[in-house]
Design a protein around this motif. Structure first.
Motif, mmCIF file in Angstrom:
data_model
loop_
_atom_site.group_PDB
_atom_site.id
_atom_site.type_symbol
_atom_site.label_atom_id
_atom_site.label_comp_id
_atom_site.label_asym_id
_atom_site.label_seq_id
_atom_site.Cartn_x
_atom_site.Cartn_y
_atom_site.Cartn_z
ATOM 1 N N ARG A 247 3.964 1.264 -0.713
ATOM 2 C CA ARG A 247 3.491 -0.111 -0.571
ATOM 3 C C ARG A 247 3.987 -0.736 0.727
ATOM 4 N NH1 ARG A 247 7.009 -2.849 -5.504
ATOM 5 N NH2 ARG A 247 9.068 -2.738 -4.508
ATOM 6 N N GLY A 248 3.134 -1.585 1.275
ATOM 7 C CA GLY A 248 3.477 -2.306 2.479
ATOM 8 C C GLY A 248 3.974 -3.698 2.152
ATOM 9 N N THR B 181 -0.471 -6.499 1.418
ATOM 10 C CA THR B 181 -1.048 -5.394 2.191
ATOM 11 C C THR B 181 -1.803 -4.422 1.288
ATOM 12 O OG1 THR B 181 0.753 -5.524 3.782
ATOM 13 C CG2 THR B 181 -0.556 -3.512 3.796
ATOM 14 N N GLY B 182 -1.172 -4.062 0.181
ATOM 15 C CA GLY B 182 -1.773 -3.116 -0.736
ATOM 16 C C GLY B 182 -0.790 -2.046 -1.180
ATOM 17 N N THR C 42 3.443 -1.121 8.711
ATOM 18 C CA THR C 42 3.233 -2.353 7.937
ATOM 19 C C THR C 42 1.764 -2.712 7.771
ATOM 20 O OG1 THR C 42 3.469 -3.674 9.956
ATOM 21 C CG2 THR C 42 5.468 -3.303 8.622
ATOM 22 N N ASP C 43 0.868 -2.031 8.496
ATOM 23 C CA ASP C 43 -0.560 -2.308 8.337
ATOM 24 C C ASP C 43 -1.138 -1.394 7.264
ATOM 25 O OD1 ASP C 43 -0.133 -0.041 9.935
ATOM 26 O OD2 ASP C 43 -2.132 -0.197 10.812
ATOM 27 N N TRP C 44 -2.302 -1.753 6.719
ATOM 28 C CA TRP C 44 -2.903 -0.998 5.618
ATOM 29 C C TRP C 44 -3.238 0.450 6.006
ATOM 30 C CZ3 TRP C 44 -2.863 -0.165 0.870
ATOM 31 C CH2 TRP C 44 -3.906 0.455 0.185
ATOM 32 N N PRO C 45 -3.855 0.710 7.167
ATOM 33 C CA PRO C 45 -4.095 2.110 7.541
ATOM 34 C C PRO C 45 -2.805 2.920 7.603
ATOM 35 C CG PRO C 45 -5.414 0.662 8.921
ATOM 36 C CD PRO C 45 -4.467 -0.220 8.158
ATOM 37 N N GLY C 46 -1.715 2.300 8.083
ATOM 38 C CA GLY C 46 -0.449 3.013 8.156
ATOM 39 C C GLY C 46 0.118 3.330 6.789
ATOM 40 N N VAL C 47 -0.033 2.385 5.832
ATOM 41 C CA VAL C 47 0.443 2.610 4.466
ATOM 42 C C VAL C 47 -0.338 3.758 3.822
ATOM 43 C CG1 VAL C 47 0.611 1.583 2.161
ATOM 44 C CG2 VAL C 47 1.249 0.237 4.171
ATOM 45 N N GLN D 179 -0.728 9.581 2.262
ATOM 46 C CA GLN D 179 -1.413 10.869 2.429
ATOM 47 C C GLN D 179 -0.431 11.953 2.850
ATOM 48 O OE1 GLN D 179 -4.778 10.686 1.693
ATOM 49 N NE2 GLN D 179 -4.759 12.921 1.603
ATOM 50 N N ARG D 180 0.524 11.601 3.695
ATOM 51 C CA ARG D 180 1.531 12.589 4.118
ATOM 52 C C ARG D 180 2.381 13.040 2.935
ATOM 53 N NH1 ARG D 180 2.030 8.977 8.540
ATOM 54 N NH2 ARG D 180 3.927 8.065 7.653
#
Length: 431
Positions: A135-136, A140-141, A100-105, A110-111
Motif C-alpha cells: 500500500r501507498g 493511493t490504493g 508513493t505513486d500508484w504505478p510504483g505501488v 508485481q515484483r
C-alpha cells in the motif's frame, strides 16, 4: 495411498492421491521441493485503503472452512505425503514501498509476486499460504499478492477460496459464515474415493483408460524433440486477449460447433501447432479437475487430473475435425475420471524415448482452462494480474480463461526450444 477413518485432529491422515502427484518425485533430501506456485495472483484496488485487520479476520474464516489449509505436511516413507490438522491463523504482511505513486505501488507488488514464483515449498514448514498487502500513502490504493501452494490448490480451488474470502469479508457473523460453508475433511474425500474405486470398478476404469492412453504420459508430444536435459528451463512469457467483436465472434463460433469457449480455443491452438511441431498422434490431458465423488464437491485441494487421452485427429485434420476430437476427448475424460495416477503410470510405463526417466522428462505442451479469479472487498473487485514466470516446467504452457467479457490466453515457453515469433503465431490463431 490409503487414508484411515476420521480420527482426532492430532493424528496424521493421508491426503487424496491426486494431491500427492508432484511431491513424490520432486521431494529433496532436505524436505523441500520446487514449488510451481501457479496459484499466485495479484489484486489491485486503486484508491482504496484496505482495512488489514478486517482482511485478516476474513482470511482466518476462509482458511478455517478449507481443511487443506488447516494442516501441516509430513512425508511418510511408506504412505507418502500426509497431513495433520493444526490451529493456524493467517497473517497479512504489510509492505509500504518507497514508491508513493500508484504505478510504483503496483510495480512493487508485481515484483513481490514474481519473487514468490521462485519460492521453494518446505514440507516441514507447513505454511501453505502467503498474503501480502502493498500500500501507498492514504488514498493511493492497495495491492494484494495472494499465493497458495500448488500442492494443495488447483485453479478452481483458488477461485473458490477467493469466493470464500469475499463472502467472509462481507459477513460479520463468524458462526453464520462457517455454517454456510462447511466442507468435508480430506480424509472423508479419500475414503469416498477408495470405496468408489474398490475391486471391479477400479479394474474397469483402468482398462478404459489404457485403451485411450498414448505411449508414455505426455500432454502433447513435440515432433522430433530435443532431449529434455539438453534444454534448459529458462522461460519467456507471451499472451493475447480477445475482446469486443473478436470475443463475441469466438463465442458465436463455439456455440455453432456445440463446444465450450475453452474447447474451441484449445482446438484452434492445436490446429495452429500442427503439423510444424506436433507428432502424428494428438494426445492431451483432461482440463477438468477430478472431483468425481460427491464428498469432494466444494473441497479445496489439488484435484487436477493428470491423465492423458489420445483422440482421433489425423495429421491433416482441419479445424472442424480437431474441434470434434477435442470435444469427444474432453467429454470422454469427464465420464471416466477417478483412476489414481500411479495405476496409469505403472500400466503405461515411461514410454519410448525417456531412457527410464519419469514421464515428465518427455517433451510436452500443457494447456489448461482457468476459472475467473474474482476477489471483492468492500464492494470493489480487484484488478487481476499474474506474476512473471521465469522457468518453464513444460516446453510451453498455455492457460486459457474466459471471463464472460474476454478470452485470455497466457503462456510461458522454453526459450532454448521455441522462438517468440512462432509462439505469437500460435496465439494469433485464437483471433
Amino acid at each position: 495411498m490409503t487414508a484411515p477413518a476420521e480420527k482426532p485432529a492430532d493424528v496424521w491422515r493421508s491426503v487424496p492421491h491426486r494431491m500427492s502427484i508432484g511431491l513424490n518425485h520432486q521431494l529433496g533430501d532436505d524436505g523441500s521441493l520446487p514449488s510451481e506456485n501457479l496459484t499466485c495472483f495479484v489484486f489491485a484496488f486503486p484508491g482504496q485503503d484496505l482495512d488489514v485487520g478486517r482482511l485478516e479476520r476474513a482470511l482466518a474464516r476462509a482458511v478455517a472452512v478449507n481443511p487443506a489449509l488447516c494442516h501441516h505436511y509430513r512425508v511418510d516413507p511408506d504412505h507418502g505425503p500426509q497431513y495433520r490438522e493444526a490451529s493456524w491463523r493467517p497473517h497479512v504482511e504489510i509492505v509500504e514501498p518507497p514508491e508513493t505513486d500508484w504505478p510504483g505501488v503496483r510495480a512493487a507488488a508485481q515484483r513481490i509476486a514474481d519473487a514468490e514464483m521462485l519460492t521453494r515449498f518446505d514440507l516441514r514448514d507447513g505454511r501453505l499460504m502467503k498474503v501480502v498487502c502493498v500500500r501507498g500513502p492514504a488514498g493511493t490504493g492497495s495491492v494484494l499478492v495472494i499465493k497458495v501452494d500448488h500442492t494443495v490448490c488447483d485453479g478452481l480451488s483458488y477461485a473458490q477460496l477467493l469466493d470464500d474470502l469475499s463472502a467472509a469479508h462481507r459477513c460479520d457473523d463468524e458462526g453464520e459464515f462457517a455454517a454456510r460453508r462447511r466442507r468435508a475433511s480430506l480424509a472423508r474425500v479419500a475414503a469416498a474415493e477408495r470405496r468408489l474405486l474398490a475391486g471391479r470398478a477400479r479394474d474397469e476404469l483402468g482398462e478404459a483408460w489404457r485403451r485411450r492412453l498414448p505411449e508414455g504420459i505426455p500432454e502433447l508430444l513435440l515432433h522430433r524433440p530435443t532431449p529434455w536435459r539438453a534444454c534448459t528451463a529458462e522461460g519467456e512469457q507471451a499472451s493475447t486477449a480477445l475482446t469486443g467483436e473478436a470475443y463475441r465472434r469466438h463465442v458465436r463460433q463455439a456455440a455453432d460447433l456445440s463446444v465450450s469457449s475453452f474447447m474451441l480455443a484449445t482446438a484452434k491452438l492445436l490446429h495452429a501447432m500442427r503439423p510444424s511441431v506436433l507428432g502424428e498422434d494428438l494426445s492431451f490431458f483432461s482440463p477438468f479437475p477430478g472431483r468425481f465423488v460427491p464428498a469432494a464437491r466444494g473441497v479445496l485441494g489439488n484435484f487436477v487430473s493428470v491423465l492423458p487421452v489420445t483422440v482421433d485427429a489425423p495429421r491433416d485434420a482441419g479445424l472442424g475435425q480437431t474441434v470434434d476430437a477435442v470435444r469427444e476427448g474432453v467429454l470422454w475424460t469427464m465420464r471416466h475420471q477417478g483412476i489414481p495416477f500411479d495405476a496409469i503410470r505403472d500400466a503405461v510405463g515411461n514410454g519410448h524415448g525417456t531412457s527410464g526417466e519419469f514421464a515428465y522428462e518427455r517433451r510436452s505442451i500443457f494447456i489448461s482452462g482457468n476459472p475467473t479469479m474474482r476477489l471483492e472487498l468492500d464492494g470493489v473487485c480487484g484488478e487481476v494480474s499474474v506474476p512473471k514466470l521465469s522457468d518453464a516446467m513444460f516446453d510451453i504452457s498455455l492457460w486459457i480463461s474466459d471471463t464472460g467479457r474476454e478470452l485470455r490466453c497466457s503462456s510461458v515457453f522454453r526459450k532454448a526450444l521455441l522462438e517468440r515469433p512462432l509462439v505469437d503465431t500460435w496465439l494469433a490463431a485464437l483471433t
